[in-house]
Design a protein around this motif. Structure first.
Motif, PDB file in Angstrom:
ATOM      1  N   ARG A 106      26.077  10.107 -75.350  1.00 20.63           N
ATOM      2  CA  ARG A 106      27.367  10.578 -74.848  1.00 20.63           C
ATOM      3  C   ARG A 106      27.262  12.086 -74.624  1.00 20.63           C
ATOM      4  NH1 ARG A 106      31.589  12.681 -77.782  1.00 20.63           N
ATOM      5  NH2 ARG A 106      30.609  11.995 -79.727  1.00 20.63           N
ATOM      6  N   GLU A 108      28.742  15.753 -73.913  1.00 21.58           N
ATOM      7  CA  GLU A 108      29.878  16.672 -73.963  1.00 21.58           C
ATOM      8  C   GLU A 108      29.420  17.964 -73.307  1.00 21.58           C
ATOM      9  OE1 GLU A 108      32.975  16.130 -74.880  1.00 21.58           O
ATOM     10  OE2 GLU A 108      32.562  14.041 -75.453  1.00 21.58           O
ATOM     11  N   ARG A 131      36.364  19.436 -79.796  1.00 23.22           N
ATOM     12  CA  ARG A 131      35.891  18.130 -79.328  1.00 23.22           C
ATOM     13  C   ARG A 131      35.105  17.418 -80.429  1.00 23.22           C
ATOM     14  NH1 ARG A 131      33.212  18.641 -73.420  1.00 23.22           N
ATOM     15  NH2 ARG A 131      34.082  20.664 -72.840  1.00 23.22           N
ATOM     16  N   ALA A 136      26.533  13.317 -80.102  1.00 24.79           N
ATOM     17  CA  ALA A 136      26.571  13.652 -78.674  1.00 24.79           C
ATOM     18  C   ALA A 136      25.425  14.569 -78.258  1.00 24.79           C
ATOM     19  CB  ALA A 136      27.898  14.329 -78.326  1.00 24.79           C
ATOM     20  N   SER A 220      33.496  15.417 -70.137  1.00 23.13           N
ATOM     21  CA  SER A 220      33.204  14.254 -70.976  1.00 23.13           C
ATOM     22  C   SER A 220      33.069  13.020 -70.087  1.00 23.13           C
ATOM     23  CB  SER A 220      34.319  14.024 -72.007  1.00 23.13           C
ATOM     24  OG  SER A 220      34.458  15.135 -72.875  1.00 23.13           O
TER      25      SER A 220
END
Length: 247
Positions: A106, A108, A131, A136, A220
């Protein structure tokens, strides 16, 4: 100079089997070519033929030919990943990295072009707050990649402060990438200290440097991949870094 940020040819979308959604693929890597200067002062790649197409015709059937080439380069070439072994003699080398921490992370993305100045080049923790970063790939978009391949690339570049590196470790980041010449300050007045490398790699957080096109990614929602070959006893190697972005 040649703009290595040109959009590559070929298919640019895949389908996420789990969600059935089309994904746009964004190439985040600089192109490696003979003579490329990545980090000022380090050697450029040299590409030489081992077997030319013409010479191969004597070995293979009529109409069949191959090219086999040799590339000599330092691991710090193009867009590359640092493993813990790069900084620590007992750290994991490229062959010791867990692929699950390099593929489909993921992403960011912090768009930080306005978060630093020539007088205050360090990216600080407050620029990265707000966040969920656990697990991430934290990608730092500074805009410095516009200088890649030019002597100015190594001068006055933005970097991650040691305090911000520690903050990302505590936030649970798996990987940190930047589109600058180094994740640390390489200016002479920094005295050779490398706190971001020391802290991140010491905590097992991967570092990817010399990314490009981070401005094409949303803050994101993208998935990030940057996997090097599994080379034993080696700490740094180029990656084909890319992001998959929902259309």
């Amino acid at each position: 100079m040649t703009d290595s940020r040109a959009t590559p040819t070929g298919p640019d979308q895949t389908t996420d089997p789990a969600a059935g959604a089309a994904l746009r693929v964004v190439d985040l890597s600089h192109t490696i070519r003979a003579g490329l200067i990545t980090y000022p002062g380090l050697p450029a790649p040299v590409i030489t033929p081992h077997l030319t197409r013409e010479a191969s015709r004597a070995t293979y059937a009529p109409g069949t030919e191959f090219a086999m080439d040799v590339i000599t380069m330092i691991g710090n070439t193009g867009t590359y990943l640092d493993s813990p072994f790069h900084r620590y003699a007992d750290g994991a080398d490229l062959a010791g990295l867990d692929l699950s921490t390099l593929v489909g992370l993921r992403a960011e993305v912090f768009h930080l072009e306005d978060a630093w100045t020539s007088e205050r080049r360090g990216i600080r923790p407050e620029a990265l707050a707000g966040r969920d970063l656990r697990g991430a790939a934290v990608l730092l978009h500074t805009g410095w990649d516009r200088h890649f391949g030019d002597p100015s690339y190594g001068l006055g570049a933005p970097y991650l402060t040691g305090e911000a590196a520690q903050w990302l470790i505590e936030a649970g980041a798996t990987l940190v990438g930047i589109d600058s010449v180094n994740i640390d300050d390489t200016a002479p007045e920094a005295g050779g200290a490398r706190p971001a490398h020391t802290l991140l790699l010491g905590a097992g957080v991967h570092v990817v440097e010399h990314l490009t096109r981070l401005g094409d990614l949303p803050a994101s929602g993208a998935l990030f991949t940057a996997a090097p070959p599994a080379v034993e006893g080696f700490g740094t190697f180029p990656v084909r870094a890319f992001a998959q972005v929902p259309r």
